[in-house]
Enzyme design. Structure first.
Site, PDB file in Angstrom:
ATOM      1  N   CYS A 173       0.821  -1.205   0.000  1.00  0.00           N
ATOM      2  CA  CYS A 173       0.000   0.000   0.000  1.00  0.00           C
ATOM      3  C   CYS A 173       0.863   1.267   0.000  1.00  0.00           C
ATOM      4  O   CYS A 173       2.000   1.249   0.461  1.00  0.00           O
ATOM      5  CB  CYS A 173      -0.858   0.029   1.247  1.00  0.00           C
ATOM      6  SG  CYS A 173      -1.766  -1.479   1.537  1.00  0.00           S
ATOM      7  N   ARG A 182       4.713   0.397  -6.203  1.00  0.00           N
ATOM      8  CA  ARG A 182       4.698  -0.435  -4.999  1.00  0.00           C
ATOM      9  C   ARG A 182       3.724  -1.605  -5.135  1.00  0.00           C
ATOM     10  O   ARG A 182       3.753  -2.532  -4.352  1.00  0.00           O
ATOM     11  CB  ARG A 182       4.296   0.412  -3.781  1.00  0.00           C
ATOM     12  CG  ARG A 182       5.334   1.445  -3.406  1.00  0.00           C
ATOM     13  CD  ARG A 182       4.786   2.416  -2.392  1.00  0.00           C
ATOM     14  NE  ARG A 182       4.510   1.800  -1.109  1.00  0.00           N
ATOM     15  CZ  ARG A 182       5.321   1.842  -0.062  1.00  0.00           C
ATOM     16  NH1 ARG A 182       6.456   2.470  -0.151  1.00  0.00           N
ATOM     17  NH2 ARG A 182       4.992   1.265   1.066  1.00  0.00           N
ATOM     18  N   TRP A 215      -3.181  -2.595  -1.318  1.00  0.00           N
ATOM     19  CA  TRP A 215      -2.827  -3.945  -1.736  1.00  0.00           C
ATOM     20  C   TRP A 215      -3.499  -4.847  -0.708  1.00  0.00           C
ATOM     21  O   TRP A 215      -3.123  -4.855   0.466  1.00  0.00           O
ATOM     22  CB  TRP A 215      -1.312  -4.094  -1.727  1.00  0.00           C
ATOM     23  CG  TRP A 215      -0.809  -5.367  -2.309  1.00  0.00           C
ATOM     24  CD1 TRP A 215      -0.672  -5.665  -3.637  1.00  0.00           C
ATOM     25  CD2 TRP A 215      -0.341  -6.508  -1.592  1.00  0.00           C
ATOM     26  NE1 TRP A 215      -0.147  -6.929  -3.780  1.00  0.00           N
ATOM     27  CE2 TRP A 215       0.069  -7.468  -2.547  1.00  0.00           C
ATOM     28  CE3 TRP A 215      -0.223  -6.835  -0.244  1.00  0.00           C
ATOM     29  CZ2 TRP A 215       0.573  -8.715  -2.201  1.00  0.00           C
ATOM     30  CZ3 TRP A 215       0.285  -8.080   0.100  1.00  0.00           C
ATOM     31  CH2 TRP A 215       0.679  -9.001  -0.870  1.00  0.00           C
ATOM     32  N   ASN A 241      -1.391   1.864   6.074  1.00  0.00           N
ATOM     33  CA  ASN A 241      -0.556   0.784   5.542  1.00  0.00           C
ATOM     34  C   ASN A 241      -0.219  -0.155   6.682  1.00  0.00           C
ATOM     35  O   ASN A 241       0.017   0.308   7.803  1.00  0.00           O
ATOM     36  CB  ASN A 241       0.789   1.319   5.016  1.00  0.00           C
ATOM     37  CG  ASN A 241       0.639   2.046   3.708  1.00  0.00           C
ATOM     38  OD1 ASN A 241      -0.444   2.136   3.145  1.00  0.00           O
ATOM     39  ND2 ASN A 241       1.742   2.585   3.220  1.00  0.00           N
ATOM     40  N   GLY A 242      -0.134  -1.439   6.405  1.00  0.00           N
ATOM     41  CA  GLY A 242       0.257  -2.391   7.438  1.00  0.00           C
ATOM     42  C   GLY A 242      -0.921  -3.236   7.874  1.00  0.00           C
ATOM     43  O   GLY A 242      -1.940  -3.319   7.177  1.00  0.00           O
ATOM     44  N   GLU A 254      17.602 -16.982  -9.469  1.00  0.00           N
ATOM     45  CA  GLU A 254      17.237 -15.592  -9.732  1.00  0.00           C
ATOM     46  C   GLU A 254      16.656 -15.438 -11.148  1.00  0.00           C
ATOM     47  O   GLU A 254      15.674 -14.721 -11.349  1.00  0.00           O
ATOM     48  CB  GLU A 254      18.444 -14.671  -9.514  1.00  0.00           C
ATOM     49  CG  GLU A 254      18.245 -13.207  -9.830  1.00  0.00           C
ATOM     50  CD  GLU A 254      17.111 -12.528  -9.079  1.00  0.00           C
ATOM     51  OE1 GLU A 254      16.538 -13.122  -8.157  1.00  0.00           O
ATOM     52  OE2 GLU A 254      16.779 -11.391  -9.451  1.00  0.00           O
ATOM     53  N   LYS A 293      12.854 -14.134 -11.880  1.00  0.00           N
ATOM     54  CA  LYS A 293      12.621 -12.955 -12.725  1.00  0.00           C
ATOM     55  C   LYS A 293      11.614 -13.286 -13.818  1.00  0.00           C
ATOM     56  O   LYS A 293      10.685 -12.544 -14.073  1.00  0.00           O
ATOM     57  CB  LYS A 293      13.961 -12.536 -13.328  1.00  0.00           C
ATOM     58  CG  LYS A 293      14.335 -11.142 -13.422  1.00  0.00           C
ATOM     59  CD  LYS A 293      14.707 -10.344 -12.228  1.00  0.00           C
ATOM     60  CE  LYS A 293      13.885 -10.409 -10.989  1.00  0.00           C
ATOM     61  NZ  LYS A 293      14.529  -9.891  -9.820  1.00  0.00           N
ATOM     62  N   GLU A 300       8.033 -14.017 -12.410  1.00  0.00           N
ATOM     63  CA  GLU A 300       7.477 -12.826 -11.775  1.00  0.00           C
ATOM     64  C   GLU A 300       6.825 -11.886 -12.787  1.00  0.00           C
ATOM     65  O   GLU A 300       5.774 -11.320 -12.524  1.00  0.00           O
ATOM     66  CB  GLU A 300       8.641 -12.123 -11.059  1.00  0.00           C
ATOM     67  CG  GLU A 300       8.298 -10.905 -10.257  1.00  0.00           C
ATOM     68  CD  GLU A 300       9.524 -10.329  -9.537  1.00  0.00           C
ATOM     69  OE1 GLU A 300      10.672 -10.627  -9.950  1.00  0.00           O
ATOM     70  OE2 GLU A 300       9.342  -9.597  -8.563  1.00  0.00           O
ATOM     71  N   HIS A 358      16.971 -36.558 -10.330  1.00  0.00           N
ATOM     72  CA  HIS A 358      16.339 -37.194  -9.173  1.00  0.00           C
ATOM     73  C   HIS A 358      14.841 -36.902  -9.124  1.00  0.00           C
ATOM     74  O   HIS A 358      14.243 -36.908  -8.056  1.00  0.00           O
ATOM     75  CB  HIS A 358      17.046 -36.768  -7.885  1.00  0.00           C
ATOM     76  CG  HIS A 358      18.475 -37.213  -7.840  1.00  0.00           C
ATOM     77  ND1 HIS A 358      18.838 -38.513  -7.622  1.00  0.00           N
ATOM     78  CD2 HIS A 358      19.625 -36.542  -8.082  1.00  0.00           C
ATOM     79  CE1 HIS A 358      20.164 -38.626  -7.692  1.00  0.00           C
ATOM     80  NE2 HIS A 358      20.663 -37.433  -7.980  1.00  0.00           N
ATOM     81  N   LYS A 362       6.257  -3.859  -4.549  1.00  0.00           N
ATOM     82  CA  LYS A 362       7.685  -3.548  -4.503  1.00  0.00           C
ATOM     83  C   LYS A 362       8.254  -3.722  -3.100  1.00  0.00           C
ATOM     84  O   LYS A 362       9.341  -4.230  -2.917  1.00  0.00           O
ATOM     85  CB  LYS A 362       7.909  -2.112  -4.990  1.00  0.00           C
ATOM     86  CG  LYS A 362       9.372  -1.698  -5.045  1.00  0.00           C
ATOM     87  CD  LYS A 362      10.129  -2.486  -6.095  1.00  0.00           C
ATOM     88  CE  LYS A 362      11.592  -2.150  -6.168  1.00  0.00           C
ATOM     89  NZ  LYS A 362      12.333  -3.180  -6.917  1.00  0.00           N
TER      90      LYS A 362
HETATM   91  C1  AGP Z   1      12.369  -9.080  -6.769  1.00  0.00           C
HETATM   92  O1  AGP Z   1      12.262  -9.107  -8.144  1.00  0.00           O
HETATM   93  C2  AGP Z   1      11.158  -9.331  -6.038  1.00  0.00           C
HETATM   94  N1  AGP Z   1      10.151  -8.427  -6.412  1.00  0.00           N
HETATM   95  C3  AGP Z   1      11.214  -9.666  -4.566  1.00  0.00           C
HETATM   96  O2  AGP Z   1      11.612 -10.996  -4.500  1.00  0.00           O
HETATM   97  C4  AGP Z   1      12.105  -8.831  -3.613  1.00  0.00           C
HETATM   98  O3  AGP Z   1      13.445  -9.039  -3.913  1.00  0.00           O
HETATM   99  C5  AGP Z   1      11.786  -9.220  -2.160  1.00  0.00           C
HETATM  100  O4  AGP Z   1      10.458  -8.905  -1.886  1.00  0.00           O
HETATM  101  C6  AGP Z   1      12.699  -8.582  -1.153  1.00  0.00           C
HETATM  102  O5  AGP Z   1      12.605  -7.195  -1.176  1.00  0.00           O
HETATM  103  P1  AGP Z   1      13.667  -6.261  -0.468  1.00  0.00           P
HETATM  104  O6  AGP Z   1      14.959  -6.448  -1.187  1.00  0.00           O
HETATM  105  O7  AGP Z   1      13.119  -4.877  -0.613  1.00  0.00           O
HETATM  106  O8  AGP Z   1      13.770  -6.722   0.957  1.00  0.00           O
END
Ligand code: AGP
Length: 609
Positions: free
Chosen positions: A2, A27, A74, A100-101, A482, A486, A489, A505, A604
């Site tokens: 949020c 975000r 969110w 937020n939260g 990673e 990516k 995501e 395996h 984000k």
């Molecule tokens: C990255 O592409 C992601 N959106 C996500 O995994 C992110 O790295 C994770 O939420 C951790 O965020 P931070 O680095 O702000 O702690």
């Protein structure tokens, strides 16, 4: 997650609130709303969906007032809907809030307030806070908010207005970030700095358990217990708003991939003194390594992947045991931590709830905490003993790219600095590695130029697939993780990473004709092992992409596509290998026509657990 915005001043608040929300879009959110103080009372509009829906609705309302708050939501408690969107009001439409939260004790409070006759209309936890403030409200909004927050459990950042006290906003922060932007006869409020960089570079960063009483010509900051913080420090932010814009790129993600040479330079430049690594600015002693007998690395998502790579690196180069774990697991077990443990937390945003909780846990158990973060004044930066700032500049796309490369490069620096402290290490080796680090910005630039066109072609094929595998060994396995993250995501194509030797395996059963397999081969010492695994998938009909160092020899028949990395020592080559993987995810998602900068369901900054 949020986003909160607020404005108080001479101008019409609505367009300023909407522009702030636009800047916070990155975000991640599923609904949005604004509320503005008008002569006749507080007027409010909120809409499920993207901001264009809210903009259309706001235009019809003809808002006219200089004080207002806004929010992108969110969903956590209650599905995304107009009704559950913020702002929320009490039963008398006197108190209006955005939040937020998560308010953890909202059920008990809701029962109590319902018994007092308050009517609830939404499924949210936030509405409880509006009713609770209303319950305590007599004639002073700050007092009412202060009483209410003492009863709220959980994490929250809130902005609150009252219909009976026009031209005043109360903002509170507990665990969830909030900043107050200082203007000339106008002031701003936001959960994140980019929201109002067009208007000011002068901010109060609220600390945990602080509240701000904001008027157009005055800001007073108090503790939750009501003491005025007379010496509250102002922070000048040196990003310009252009740094947070797209600068001609179609997406922030592509812009940020292309910024990697620059951001690597920013990371390295302050930490190299006379050709040697110097981490004293981060609070690390010259002989920090000797203070610890083990390292724990804790983070989430992409940040966790950087830490996973570092485990291989630090253990190999420094011969110290390193454990790496995702923060959401670490925080709920009993890790073996003591005063000889160095906990390294990694976080782009510095506000990830699980990482903060893990940090607090290990700190309470005696660990020294070193943070690798991109966000100055973030919760993680403030709560850690030492901080290496990533200096990557603002990262807006939800998919992290330049922050990841700077995390990995920061770990490289740490490893080389640790090596220097070891007695039996040849100083020439340290010199060589430092020289290799200095080459990274230029080599990453070459990597982008050399791989982009090739990757665009490969993406044409990948965009039609529904399963893609990534394999690697050692640090290459962490890059595979990673690369897969990516891709899934932002393109929503199922992608899975496997240690190359583990495939047979079980998972090899899924490899058949045409299934793409990306094989990471930057580790030359074990290239032959990786290549045998590549041949195994090829024998099952897989379409193979090999990423390896230029000049490496292999049986070309088994490889459909190849991307070559410029020559660099194998410890550091991984950083270059991630670039084609980022580009692959980007161009595949582009062909699939996905919302690249704001992928569905993601945020984000993940400030809830
Ligand atoms: C990255 O592409 C992601 N959106 C996500 O995994 C992110 O790295 C994770 O939420 C951790 O965020 P931070 O680095 O702000 O702690």
């Amino acid at each position: 997650m949020c986003g909160i915005v607020g404005y108080i001043g001479e101008q019409n608040a609505a367009p300023i609130l909407l522009s702030g929300l636009k800047k916070l879009e990155y975000r991640g959110y599923d609904s949005a709303g604004i509320a503005v103080q008008e002569e006749s009372g507080i007027k409010l509009v909120k809409k499920e969906g993207k901001l264009n829906k809210l903009n259309e609705a706001a235009e019809k309302e003809l808002f006219n007032g200089g004080t207002g708050i806004g929010h992108t939501r969110w969903a956590t408690h209650g599905r995304p809907s107009d009704l559950n969107s913020h702002p929320h009001a009490d039963s008398f439409s006197n108190i209006v809030i955005v939040h937020n939260g998560i308010i953890e004790n909202f059920r008990e409070l809701k029962d109590k307030l319902s018994a007092e006759g308050q009517d609830f209309v939404s499924e949210t936890d936030t509405e409880v806070a509006a009713h609770l403030i209303s319950y305590y409200y007599k004639d002073d909004l700050k007092n009412a908010v202060q009483k209410a927050v003492s009863e709220l459990e959980g994490s929250f950042a809130m902005a609150v207005m009252s219909n009976t006290e026009k031209d005043r906003i109360i903002a509170v922060r507990k665990d969830s970030p909030l900043i107050v932007g200082i203007g000339d006869n106008e002031n701003f409020l936001a959960s994140d700095i980019p929201a109002y960089l067009d208007y000011t570079d002068d901010f109060y960063i609220l600390e945990n358990q602080e509240m701000a009483d904001i008027k157009k010509d005055e800001i007073k900051v108090y503790s939750f217990t009501g003491e005025l913080i007379a010496d509250k420090k102002r922070t000048k932010i040196d990003w310009d708003s252009e740094m947070a814009e797209k600068q001609g790129y179609e997406h922030f993600m592509l812009k940020e991939i292309n910024e990697q040479p620059e951001s690597l330079k920013w990371l390295l430049q302050d930490r190299l003194v006379d050709g040697e690594i110097d981490l004293s600015e981060s609070g690390l002693e010259k002989d920090w390594l000797s203070n610890y007998n083990k390292i724990h690395i804790v983070a989430c998502g992409t940040a966790y992947h950087s830490g996973y790579l570092a485990k291989y690196l630090l253990e190999d180069m420094l011969k110290i045991p390193v454990e790496v774990e995702v923060a959401s697991e670490y925080r709920y077990r009993n890790p073996l931590v003591d005063e000889k443990t160095l906990l390294i937390v990694v976080s782009q945003s510095g506000e990830t709830a699980d990482t903060i909780a893990a940090l607090r846990l290990a700190k309470d158990m005696g660990a020294a905490v070193l943070a690798l973060t991109n966000s100055r004044d973030s919760s993680i930066a403030r709560e850690s003993d030492k901080v290496i700032y990533l200096n990557a500049g603002p990262e807006i796309a939800v998919a992290s790219t330049k922050a990841y490369t700077n995390m990995v490069a920061a770990f490289y620096m740490l490893a080389v600095d640790g090596m220097r402290q070891k007695k039996n290490i040849d100083p020439q080796k340290v010199k060589q590695y430092t020289a290799d680090l200095i080459k990274l910005p230029e080599l990453s630039r070459q990597m982008i130029v050399q791989s982009e066109e090739k990757i665009k072609n490969i993406a044409e094929t990948y965009a039609k697939k529904s399963n893609i595998f990534f394999i690697g060994r050692n640090t290459d396995y962490t890059l595979a993780l990673e690369g897969a993250l990516k891709l899934k995501e932002i393109s929503y194509i199922h992608a899975e990473a496997y240690p190359a030797g583990e495939l047979k395996h079980g998972t090899l059963a899924l490899v058949e004709e045409d299934v793409p397999v990306v094989a990471l081969g930057s580790r030359i010492d074990i290239f032959s092992k990786l290549f045998s695994n590549l041949k195994e998938v090829k024998a099952r009909g897989a379409e193979t992409l090999l990423i390896t160092i230029e000049g490496q020899s292999y049986d070309k028949e088994s490889v459909d596509y190849v991307i070559e990395l410029p020559e660099l020592n194998q410890y550091f080559a991984g950083l270059l290998a991630i670039i084609p993987l980022q580009l692959l995810a980007y161009y595949t998602a582009l062909i699939c026509d996905k919302d690249i900068d704001q992928p569905r369901n993601l945020a984000k900054s993940v400030t809830v657990e």
